[in-house]
Design a protein around this motif. Structure first.
Motif, PDB file in Angstrom:
ATOM      1  N   LEU A   5      62.910  63.841  33.245  1.00 40.29           N
ATOM      2  CA  LEU A   5      62.812  63.894  34.619  1.00 40.29           C
ATOM      3  C   LEU A   5      61.625  64.461  35.129  1.00 40.29           C
ATOM      4  N   LEU A   6      61.495  65.666  34.603  1.00 44.35           N
ATOM      5  CA  LEU A   6      60.471  66.361  35.266  1.00 44.35           C
ATOM      6  C   LEU A   6      58.930  65.662  34.767  1.00 44.35           C
ATOM      7  N   ALA A   7      59.132  65.106  33.612  1.00 43.95           N
ATOM      8  CA  ALA A   7      57.823  64.569  33.392  1.00 43.95           C
ATOM      9  C   ALA A   7      57.637  63.086  34.073  1.00 43.95           C
ATOM     10  N   GLY A   8      58.666  62.389  34.116  1.00 44.91           N
ATOM     11  CA  GLY A   8      58.637  61.434  35.105  1.00 44.91           C
ATOM     12  C   GLY A   8      58.014  61.806  36.507  1.00 44.91           C
ATOM     13  N   LEU A   9      58.573  62.626  37.134  1.00 45.21           N
ATOM     14  CA  LEU A   9      58.064  63.121  38.179  1.00 45.21           C
ATOM     15  C   LEU A   9      56.559  63.312  38.444  1.00 45.21           C
ATOM     16  N   LEU A  10      56.396  64.190  37.436  1.00 46.79           N
ATOM     17  CA  LEU A  10      54.761  64.619  37.057  1.00 46.79           C
ATOM     18  C   LEU A  10      53.939  63.474  37.236  1.00 46.79           C
ATOM     19  N   VAL A  11      54.298  62.332  36.309  1.00 43.24           N
ATOM     20  CA  VAL A  11      53.431  61.155  36.312  1.00 43.24           C
ATOM     21  C   VAL A  11      53.392  60.503  37.496  1.00 43.24           C
ATOM     22  N   PHE A  12      54.152  60.477  38.226  1.00 39.16           N
ATOM     23  CA  PHE A  12      54.208  59.921  39.769  1.00 39.16           C
ATOM     24  C   PHE A  12      53.351  60.717  40.738  1.00 39.16           C
ATOM     25  N   LEU A  13      53.353  61.953  40.390  1.00 41.27           N
ATOM     26  CA  LEU A  13      52.644  62.870  41.419  1.00 41.27           C
ATOM     27  C   LEU A  13      51.308  63.167  41.435  1.00 41.27           C
ATOM     28  N   ILE A  14      50.733  62.978  39.979  1.00 35.62           N
ATOM     29  CA  ILE A  14      49.447  62.832  39.798  1.00 35.62           C
ATOM     30  C   ILE A  14      48.573  61.914  40.881  1.00 35.62           C
ATOM     31  N   PRO A  15      48.903  60.570  40.534  1.00 41.00           N
ATOM     32  CA  PRO A  15      48.102  59.387  41.441  1.00 41.00           C
ATOM     33  C   PRO A  15      48.293  59.848  42.806  1.00 41.00           C
ATOM     34  N   SER A  16      49.266  60.281  43.499  1.00 39.05           N
ATOM     35  CA  SER A  16      49.274  60.470  44.700  1.00 39.05           C
ATOM     36  C   SER A  16      48.362  61.419  45.272  1.00 39.05           C
ATOM     37  N   PHE A  17      48.135  62.466  44.437  1.00 37.64           N
ATOM     38  CA  PHE A  17      47.300  63.517  44.719  1.00 37.64           C
ATOM     39  C   PHE A  17      45.849  62.594  44.908  1.00 37.64           C
ATOM     40  N   VAL A  18      45.570  61.821  43.797  1.00 35.20           N
ATOM     41  CA  VAL A  18      43.969  61.368  43.594  1.00 35.20           C
ATOM     42  C   VAL A  18      43.781  60.490  44.634  1.00 35.20           C
ATOM     43  N   TYR A  19      45.096  59.653  45.057  1.00 32.55           N
ATOM     44  CA  TYR A  19      44.613  58.529  46.180  1.00 32.55           C
ATOM     45  C   TYR A  19      44.147  59.335  47.677  1.00 32.55           C
ATOM     46  N   SER A  20      44.347  60.662  47.754  1.00 35.36           N
ATOM     47  CA  SER A  20      43.977  61.350  49.106  1.00 35.36           C
ATOM     48  C   SER A  20      42.508  61.305  49.245  1.00 35.36           C
ATOM     49  N   PHE A  21      41.846  61.014  47.953  1.00 36.71           N
ATOM     50  CA  PHE A  21      40.512  61.146  48.096  1.00 36.71           C
ATOM     51  C   PHE A  21      39.834  59.861  48.300  1.00 36.71           C
ATOM     52  N   MET A  22      40.688  58.735  48.897  1.00 32.17           N
ATOM     53  CA  MET A  22      40.402  57.741  49.397  1.00 32.17           C
ATOM     54  C   MET A  22      39.627  56.767  48.162  1.00 32.17           C
ATOM     55  N   ILE A  23      40.049  56.538  47.204  1.00 29.67           N
ATOM     56  CA  ILE A  23      39.265  56.008  45.965  1.00 29.67           C
ATOM     57  C   ILE A  23      39.272  54.413  46.118  1.00 29.67           C
ATOM     58  N   PRO A  24      38.334  53.584  45.502  1.00 29.77           N
ATOM     59  CA  PRO A  24      38.173  52.354  45.479  1.00 29.77           C
ATOM     60  C   PRO A  24      39.370  51.803  45.022  1.00 29.77           C
ATOM     61  N   ILE A  25      39.282  50.380  45.232  1.00 31.95           N
ATOM     62  CA  ILE A  25      40.505  49.622  45.043  1.00 31.95           C
ATOM     63  C   ILE A  25      40.746  49.319  43.294  1.00 31.95           C
ATOM     64  N   VAL A  26      39.925  49.137  42.600  1.00 36.92           N
ATOM     65  CA  VAL A  26      40.229  48.994  40.941  1.00 36.92           C
ATOM     66  C   VAL A  26      40.960  50.391  40.518  1.00 36.92           C
ATOM     67  N   PRO A  27      40.216  51.635  40.732  1.00 29.46           N
ATOM     68  CA  PRO A  27      40.885  52.676  40.271  1.00 29.46           C
ATOM     69  C   PRO A  27      42.088  52.899  40.836  1.00 29.46           C
ATOM     70  N   LEU A  28      42.444  52.651  42.029  1.00 30.75           N
ATOM     71  CA  LEU A  28      43.754  52.722  42.696  1.00 30.75           C
ATOM     72  C   LEU A  28      44.865  52.042  41.994  1.00 30.75           C
ATOM     73  N   LEU A  29      44.465  50.511  41.601  1.00 31.01           N
ATOM     74  CA  LEU A  29      45.336  49.626  41.100  1.00 31.01           C
ATOM     75  C   LEU A  29      45.938  50.212  39.548  1.00 31.01           C
ATOM     76  N   LEU A  30      44.788  50.728  38.980  1.00 31.79           N
ATOM     77  CA  LEU A  30      45.108  51.472  37.720  1.00 31.79           C
ATOM     78  C   LEU A  30      45.968  52.461  38.000  1.00 31.79           C
ATOM     79  N   LEU A  31      45.760  53.535  38.863  1.00 31.73           N
ATOM     80  CA  LEU A  31      46.641  54.633  38.982  1.00 31.73           C
ATOM     81  C   LEU A  31      47.908  54.015  39.490  1.00 31.73           C
ATOM     82  N   ARG A  32      48.054  52.849  40.140  1.00 29.54           N
ATOM     83  CA  ARG A  32      49.220  52.471  40.683  1.00 29.54           C
ATOM     84  C   ARG A  32      50.277  51.956  39.510  1.00 29.54           C
TER      85      ARG A  32
END
Length: 397
Positions: free
Chosen positions: A79-106
Motif C-alpha cells: 500500500l505504501l509503495a502504491g501511494l508513493l508511486v501516485f505521489l511522485i507524478p503529482s509533485f512533478v505536475y506542479s512544475f507545469m510540464i508539457p503534455i507528452v511528459p504529463l501523459l507518461l506520468l499519468r
C-alpha cells in the motif's frame, strides 16, 4: 470480557478510512481538471481524453500483480509503495510540464492508483471484524462517495480561483496525508506469507460478483463520459447537481446495504443486488427522458441509491469467496473488472451516441443491466454460496 465481539470502529479502521478519503480526493480532483490543463497547453480533445485512458490502462495492467504481491509480501508495504508511486507524478505536475511528459506520468500514476486502491480494499477486509464485514465495507466505501462529490468541485474551484499549479500541489499534499495516515496503521499479522503464492491474473472464485460489477460500471461510464454533453445539448446546466445528489444518496445507502448483509446474510445480498440493479435501470431511463433539473436530481438520487447497494454487496461477495490468504487476488480481480467496465463503456457508448444520439444511448444502458440481472439470477445459488463459505485466517491485533 472474553466473549465480547471485536468492535468495528477501531483506530486502524478509522485511519484507513481517512487515508482512503484523502487518496480518493487527490484522485478525483484531477479527473475533470487534467483534460482542461491539456487543452490550455494546446492539446486536442483526443489528447485530453488520454489523461483518463492512460491511468485506466495502467491500473488494469497492474492490479493482478498487486493482488499477488499483497498475498505474497503483505498489505501495508505494498500500500505504501502504491501511494508513493501516485505521489511522485503529482509533485512533478506542479512544475507545469508539457503534455507528452504529463501523459507518461499519468500512466505511471495509474500504477500507483491500481496498487493503492487494491491494497486499501484488501487491508480493510483484514481489519474489519468478520461479523460486521458488510457494514465495514459499506462505511469504507463512503470515502469514494464523498470524494466523488467533493473532489471534482475542489479541483475546478482551485483552477478557477487560483491556478493549475496550486491544484497539483493540493493533490500532492492530499496523497502525502494518505501516506502518513497509513504509516500510523498497525496492520493485522498474516501467518501465511512467503509460502509460494502463485501469480494468477484472475481469482476464479471471485469472478461471479466481479462480472456483475463489470456490467454495472459499463452503465456508470455513460454518466461519467456523456452526461454533461447530453445536458448541454438539452440546455440544462444541472450536471453537477446529478453527481452531488448521487453522492449524497450513495452516502446514505452504502451503510444500509452493509447492515443488511450482516443481519440477513444471503437474503441481504440478494436484496442488495436486485434493488441496486433495478434502481440503476430506472435512474438511467429517467436520465434519457429528462426535461428538467428536478428530474435529473431525482435520477441522481436513484443512481446513488442503486450503486450504493450493488457495489458494496458485490465487493463483499468477492472478498468472502476466498480465504484471507487470497484476498489480495480477489480484490485485484474485482477492481480490474470495475476498471474494465468503465473503459469498455466509454468506448461503446461513444460509438452509440455518435450514431443514435445521447437519449437512445442512455436507454440502451438497460441492456448490460439486464445481462447482469439474468447472469445473477441464473447463478445466484453458486454466487451466494461462495460468498458465505470463506475461511478466516487473519489474526486481529
Amino acid at each position: 470480557m472474553s466473549g465480547q465481539k471485536p468492535p468495528l470502529w477501531t483506530k486502524n479502521y478509522i485511519l484507513l478510512c481517512l487515508s482512503s478519503l484523502t487518496f480518493c480526493l487527490a484522485f478525483h480532483s484531477l479527473i475533470p481538471t487534467l483534460p482542461l490543463y491539456i487543452k490550455e497547453q494546446g492539446g486536442s480533445s483526443d489528447m485530453a481524453g488520454l489523461a483518463m485512458a492512460a491511468l485506466t490502462v495502467a491500473a488494469v495492467l497492474i492490479r493482478p500483480i498487486a493482488g499477488w504481491a499483497l498475498d505474497r509480501y503483505g498489505r501495508k508495504a505494498i500500500l505504501l509503495a502504491g501511494l508513493l508511486v501516485f505521489l511522485i507524478p503529482s509533485f512533478v505536475y506542479s512544475f507545469m510540464i508539457p503534455i507528452v511528459p504529463l501523459l507518461l506520468l499519468r500512466f505511471v500514476q495509474g500504477f500507483g492508483w491500481g496498487v493503492g486502491t487494491t491494497a486499501q480494499s484488501t487491508l480493510v477486509s483484514d481489519i474489519v471484524p468478520s461479523h460486521r464485514m458488510g457494514e465495514g465495507l459499506g462505511y469504507y466505501g463512503l470515502a469514494n462517495s464523498i470524494s466523488l462529490g467533493l473532489g471534482p468541485a475542489l479541483g475546478l474551484w482551485l483552477i478557477a480561483s487560483q491556478s493549475f499549479s496550486n491544484l497539483f500541489v493540493t493533490s500532492f499534499l492530499l496523497t502525502t496525508a494518505a501516506l502518513g495516515l497509513v504509516l500510523l496503521i498497525k496492520a493485522p499479522k498474516q501467518s501465511n506469507l512467503n509460502q509460494g503464492v502463485k501469480l494468477v491474473f484472475l481469482e476464479k472464485l471471485a469472478l461471479g460478483p466481479s462480472f456483475i460489477i463489470l456490467l454495472t460500471t459499463i452503465t456508470y461510464s455513460s454518466l461519467l463520459s456523456f452526461l454533461a454533453l447530453f445536458m448541454q445539448e438539452k440546455g440544462l446546466a444541472s450536471t453537477g447537481w446529478f453527481f452531488t445528489f448521487m453522492a449524497i444518496s450513495s452516502f446514505a445507502s452504502r451503510p444500509l446495504a452493509g447492515k443488511l448483509i450482516d443481519k440477513k446474510g444471503q437474503t441481504g445480498c440478494h436484496t442488495g443486488i436486485l434493488v441496486g440493479l433495478l434502481t440503476i435501470g430506472l435512474s438511467l431511463c429517467m436520465v434519457a427522458g429528462t426535461n428538467s433539473p428536478w428530474q435529473l436530481i431525482l435520477a441522481g438520487c436513484l443512481f446513488g441509491l442503486g450503486f450504493g447497494f450493488v457495489q458494496p454487496t458485490t465487493l463483499f461477495l468477492s472478498i468472502n469467496s476466498v480465504s484471507s490468504t487470497r484476498r489480495g487476488a480477489a480484490n485485484a480481480t474485482y477492481w480490474t473488472a470495475f476498471d474494465i467496465g468503465v473503459a469498455l463503456g466509454s468506448v461503446l457508448w461513444g460509438v452509440i451516441a455518435n450514431h443514435f444520439g445521447y437519449a437512445t444511448m442512455f436507454y440502451l444502458n438497460i441492456i448490460p443491466l439486464l445481462l447482469a440481472l439474468v447472469y445473477y439470477l441464473t447463478g445466484k445459488s453458486a454466487i451466494l454460496r461462495l460468498g458465505f463459505s470463506k475461511q478466516m485466517g487473519v489474526s486481529q491485533n
